[in-house]
Scaffold this active site. Structure first.
Site, PDB file in Angstrom:
ATOM      1  N   GLY A 165       0.841  -1.198   0.000  1.00  0.00           N
ATOM      2  CA  GLY A 165       0.000   0.000   0.000  1.00  0.00           C
ATOM      3  C   GLY A 165       0.878   1.251   0.000  1.00  0.00           C
ATOM      4  N   GLN A 166       0.247   2.431  -0.048  1.00  0.00           N
ATOM      5  CA  GLN A 166       1.087   3.641  -0.166  1.00  0.00           C
ATOM      6  C   GLN A 166       1.940   3.883   1.080  1.00  0.00           C
ATOM      7  OE1 GLN A 166      -0.996   7.341  -0.944  1.00  0.00           O
ATOM      8  NE2 GLN A 166      -2.552   6.969   0.599  1.00  0.00           N
TER       9      GLN A 166
ATOM     10  N   ASP B 211      -1.958 -12.436   4.978  1.00  0.00           N
ATOM     11  CA  ASP B 211      -3.302 -11.857   5.060  1.00  0.00           C
ATOM     12  C   ASP B 211      -3.567 -11.584   6.548  1.00  0.00           C
ATOM     13  OD1 ASP B 211      -6.003 -11.448   5.367  1.00  0.00           O
ATOM     14  OD2 ASP B 211      -6.609 -13.097   4.059  1.00  0.00           O
TER      15      ASP B 211
ATOM     16  N   ALA C  23      -4.983  -2.317   5.362  1.00  0.00           N
ATOM     17  CA  ALA C  23      -6.302  -1.746   5.687  1.00  0.00           C
ATOM     18  C   ALA C  23      -7.263  -1.940   4.525  1.00  0.00           C
ATOM     19  CB  ALA C  23      -6.168  -0.251   5.983  1.00  0.00           C
ATOM     20  N   TYR C  24      -8.540  -1.914   4.869  1.00  0.00           N
ATOM     21  CA  TYR C  24      -9.607  -1.839   3.866  1.00  0.00           C
ATOM     22  C   TYR C  24     -10.044  -0.372   3.895  1.00  0.00           C
ATOM     23  CZ  TYR C  24     -14.044  -2.788   1.478  1.00  0.00           C
ATOM     24  OH  TYR C  24     -15.096  -2.793   0.591  1.00  0.00           O
TER      25      TYR C  24
ATOM     26  N   THR D  67      -7.904   6.336  11.902  1.00  0.00           N
ATOM     27  CA  THR D  67      -8.374   7.411  11.010  1.00  0.00           C
ATOM     28  C   THR D  67      -9.144   8.503  11.752  1.00  0.00           C
ATOM     29  OG1 THR D  67      -9.928   7.799   9.191  1.00  0.00           O
ATOM     30  CG2 THR D  67     -10.398   5.933  10.562  1.00  0.00           C
ATOM     31  N   ASP D  68      -9.185   9.679  11.141  1.00  0.00           N
ATOM     32  CA  ASP D  68     -10.034  10.772  11.639  1.00  0.00           C
ATOM     33  C   ASP D  68     -11.524  10.419  11.495  1.00  0.00           C
ATOM     34  OD1 ASP D  68      -9.595  10.810   8.849  1.00  0.00           O
ATOM     35  OD2 ASP D  68     -10.227  12.902   8.704  1.00  0.00           O
TER      36      ASP D  68
ATOM     37  N   TYR E 286     -16.835   2.156   7.503  1.00  0.00           N
ATOM     38  CA  TYR E 286     -15.364   2.171   7.524  1.00  0.00           C
ATOM     39  C   TYR E 286     -14.868   2.702   8.877  1.00  0.00           C
ATOM     40  CZ  TYR E 286     -10.744   4.237   6.788  1.00  0.00           C
ATOM     41  OH  TYR E 286      -9.425   4.608   6.934  1.00  0.00           O
TER      42      TYR E 286
ATOM     43  N   TRP F  64      -6.420  11.841   5.460  1.00  0.00           N
ATOM     44  CA  TRP F  64      -6.203  12.282   4.073  1.00  0.00           C
ATOM     45  C   TRP F  64      -4.754  12.023   3.636  1.00  0.00           C
ATOM     46  CZ3 TRP F  64      -9.362  17.517   3.341  1.00  0.00           C
ATOM     47  CH2 TRP F  64     -10.716  17.221   3.503  1.00  0.00           C
TER      48      TRP F  64
HETATM   49  N1  LIG Z   1      -5.536   6.669   2.608  1.00  0.00           N
HETATM   50  C1  LIG Z   1      -6.096   7.537   3.438  1.00  0.00           C
HETATM   51  O1  LIG Z   1      -6.529   8.636   3.049  1.00  0.00           O
HETATM   52  C2  LIG Z   1      -6.215   7.209   4.906  1.00  0.00           C
HETATM   53  C3  LIG Z   1      -6.953   8.071   5.743  1.00  0.00           C
HETATM   54  C4  LIG Z   1      -7.039   7.769   7.109  1.00  0.00           C
HETATM   55  C5  LIG Z   1      -6.406   6.644   7.603  1.00  0.00           C
HETATM   56  N2  LIG Z   1      -5.707   5.820   6.763  1.00  0.00           N
HETATM   57  C6  LIG Z   1      -5.054   4.631   7.348  1.00  0.00           C
HETATM   58  O2  LIG Z   1      -3.660   4.677   7.071  1.00  0.00           O
HETATM   59  C7  LIG Z   1      -3.153   3.334   6.944  1.00  0.00           C
HETATM   60  C8  LIG Z   1      -2.374   3.205   5.640  1.00  0.00           C
HETATM   61  O3  LIG Z   1      -3.270   3.410   4.555  1.00  0.00           O
HETATM   62  P1  LIG Z   1      -2.783   3.522   3.037  1.00  0.00           P
HETATM   63  O4  LIG Z   1      -3.193   4.857   2.556  1.00  0.00           O
HETATM   64  O5  LIG Z   1      -1.374   3.094   2.876  1.00  0.00           O
HETATM   65  O6  LIG Z   1      -3.759   2.428   2.389  1.00  0.00           O
HETATM   66  P2  LIG Z   1      -3.620   1.609   1.041  1.00  0.00           P
HETATM   67  O7  LIG Z   1      -2.715   2.308   0.097  1.00  0.00           O
HETATM   68  O8  LIG Z   1      -5.011   1.273   0.619  1.00  0.00           O
HETATM   69  O9  LIG Z   1      -2.887   0.275   1.527  1.00  0.00           O
HETATM   70  C9  LIG Z   1      -3.506  -0.727   2.249  1.00  0.00           C
HETATM   71  C10 LIG Z   1      -2.826  -2.031   1.882  1.00  0.00           C
HETATM   72  O10 LIG Z   1      -3.384  -3.076   2.681  1.00  0.00           O
HETATM   73  C11 LIG Z   1      -3.527  -4.198   1.844  1.00  0.00           C
HETATM   74  N3  LIG Z   1      -4.493  -5.144   2.399  1.00  0.00           N
HETATM   75  C12 LIG Z   1      -5.844  -5.159   2.263  1.00  0.00           C
HETATM   76  N4  LIG Z   1      -6.368  -6.229   2.895  1.00  0.00           N
HETATM   77  C13 LIG Z   1      -5.327  -6.892   3.437  1.00  0.00           C
HETATM   78  C14 LIG Z   1      -5.214  -8.077   4.215  1.00  0.00           C
HETATM   79  N5  LIG Z   1      -6.294  -8.799   4.540  1.00  0.00           N
HETATM   80  N6  LIG Z   1      -3.983  -8.471   4.608  1.00  0.00           N
HETATM   81  C15 LIG Z   1      -2.883  -7.775   4.278  1.00  0.00           C
HETATM   82  N7  LIG Z   1      -2.923  -6.650   3.536  1.00  0.00           N
HETATM   83  C16 LIG Z   1      -4.129  -6.216   3.129  1.00  0.00           C
HETATM   84  C17 LIG Z   1      -3.989  -3.623   0.515  1.00  0.00           C
HETATM   85  O11 LIG Z   1      -3.817  -4.554  -0.504  1.00  0.00           O
HETATM   86  P3  LIG Z   1      -4.861  -4.538  -1.753  1.00  0.00           P
HETATM   87  O12 LIG Z   1      -4.778  -3.162  -2.334  1.00  0.00           O
HETATM   88  O13 LIG Z   1      -4.323  -5.614  -2.625  1.00  0.00           O
HETATM   89  O14 LIG Z   1      -6.220  -4.843  -1.176  1.00  0.00           O
HETATM   90  C18 LIG Z   1      -3.041  -2.424   0.408  1.00  0.00           C
HETATM   91  O15 LIG Z   1      -1.809  -2.802  -0.179  1.00  0.00           O
HETATM   92  C19 LIG Z   1      -4.380   2.425   7.046  1.00  0.00           C
HETATM   93  O16 LIG Z   1      -4.538   1.968   8.357  1.00  0.00           O
HETATM   94  C20 LIG Z   1      -5.540   3.340   6.707  1.00  0.00           C
HETATM   95  O17 LIG Z   1      -6.776   2.909   7.232  1.00  0.00           O
HETATM   96  C21 LIG Z   1      -5.589   6.086   5.437  1.00  0.00           C
END
Ligand SMILES: NC(=O)c1ccc[n+]([C@@H]2O[C@H](COP(=O)([O-])OP(=O)(O)OC[C@H]3O[C@@H](n4cnc5c(N)ncnc54)[C@H](OP(=O)(O)O)[C@@H]3O)[C@@H](O)[C@H]2O)c1
Length: 282
Positions: free
Chosen positions: A10-11, A33, A57-58, A98-99, A122, A150
């Site tokens: 993920g990012q 997983d 995360a989902y 998350t917020d 979510y 964000w």
């Molecule tokens: N992005 C935002 O704006 C945001 C905002 C608030 C909080 N957050 C939190 O910040 C954290 C990092 O988020 P991010 O932006 O890096 O999210 P992201 O880019 O969506 O990355 C999440 C990663 O988790 C993987 N994943 C999904 N289900 C999984 C499972 N069962 N086992 C292992 N890996 C799994 C996804 O793989 P697939 O893509 O293959 O499903 C993806 O590579 C998370 O906790 C998120 O909730 C993010």
């Protein structure tokens, strides 16, 4: 410290892998997983990290309304499994929330003292994840739980990347002007996390840039920095009729973490100026 990064594709996961180099082992969903306890136990027992960072995360906020099972599986069961494995093998656990655990009705910056009240599935799944971590590791004080908002970094899973694809071949875009939070780069999250670990902190913190913005202000700043002429029309968020309700003002304060670390995090605009070229360099 030896690090195990889960959700490494993920990012945020990729940003940690880039920052930590050979100090970290990264596993994506296929290798581990997080919703599968055996996968998680196998990974932690095999690599014996001192720190596990769970970036899995989902995050599909609207899809979660129709498919709460998938959201809870990753966002609730996932951190519960990882916390359990960390406890069993003596690793320190870092997790992100998350917020969107807040309802956005407070109208001033949310602090760690504020009581969550998520509006959408979510947000609820992430709050259940927070509670699972506290239940499993709260007493041992062997965890850091960061609420972020964000998030943007390299790659396509963020608002900036979506904005640029929506703008392709168009000269105007509608963007909501009544949804406020704090755009925060993966760079700030990685640095804040590593500093907190070095400082020996534990507990729940808000890890975000300083200030806050509406989606409209954020989008406007992106196009100004890129010198792109796109007419942005501010609209009410109800204009989009999205399945998931969003908090109107979920911006969080980073004051507690800044004071513990004797540092400050950059204003979201400064950080965007610095980090946007890096994000788009991929
Ligand atoms: N992005 C935002 O704006 C945001 C905002 C608030 C909080 N957050 C939190 O910040 C954290 C990092 O988020 P991010 O932006 O890096 O999210 P992201 O880019 O969506 O990355 C999440 C990663 O988790 C993987 N994943 C999904 N289900 C999984 C499972 N069962 N086992 C292992 N890996 C799994 C996804 O793989 P697939 O893509 O293959 O499903 C993806 O590579 C998370 O906790 C998120 O909730 C993010």
């Amino acid at each position: 410290m030896r690090f195990l990064i889960l959700g490494a594709n993920g990012q945020l996961g990729r940003a940690f892998m880039e920052a930590l180099g050979d100090r970290a082992v990264g596993l994506g969903k296929r290798e581990c997983d997080v919703s599968n306890l055996q996968d998680v136990l196998d990974a932690v027992s095999k690599f014996r990290p001192s720190v596990v960072i769970n970036c899995a995360a989902y995050n599909r906020v609207d899809d979660a309304e129709k498919d709460p099972y998938s959201a809870f599986k990753v966002n609730h069961l996932g951190p519960r499994n990882v916390a359990f494995a960390c406890k069993r093998y003596g690793a320190f656990f870092v997790h992100y929330s998350t917020d969107y655990v807040f309802d956005g009705k407070k109208e001033t910056l949310y602090t760690e003292e504020d009581v969550p009240n998520p509006l959408n599935t979510y947000g609820k799944s992430k709050l259940f994840g927070e509670r699972a971590v506290l239940e499993e590791l709260g007493e041992a004080e062997r965890f850091l739980l960061f609420r972020v908002s964000w998030v943007y970094g390299k790659g396509k899973q963020n608002f900036i990347s979506k904005l640029l694809s929506w703008a392709e071949g168009r000269d105007r875009l509608f963007v909501s002007c009544d949804e406020f939070s704090v755009p925060t780069s993966t760079r700030v999250i990685v640095e804040g996390t590593l500093k907190s670990l070095d400082a020996g902190l534990f507990g729940v913190y808000h890890l975000v840039c300083s200030g806050f913005a509406s989606r409209y202000e954020w989008a406007k700043k992106v196009f100004v920095l890129l010198n792109r002429k796109v007419f942005l029309r501010p609209v009410h968020r109800s204009f989009f009729s999205l399945p998931a309700e969003r908090p109107p003002f979920s911006a969080m304060s980073n004051e507690l973490l800044c004071s513990k670390l004797s540092t400050f995090f950059p204003n979201w605009e400064e950080e965007l100026e610095r980090f946007l070229p890096i994000c788009l360099s991929l």
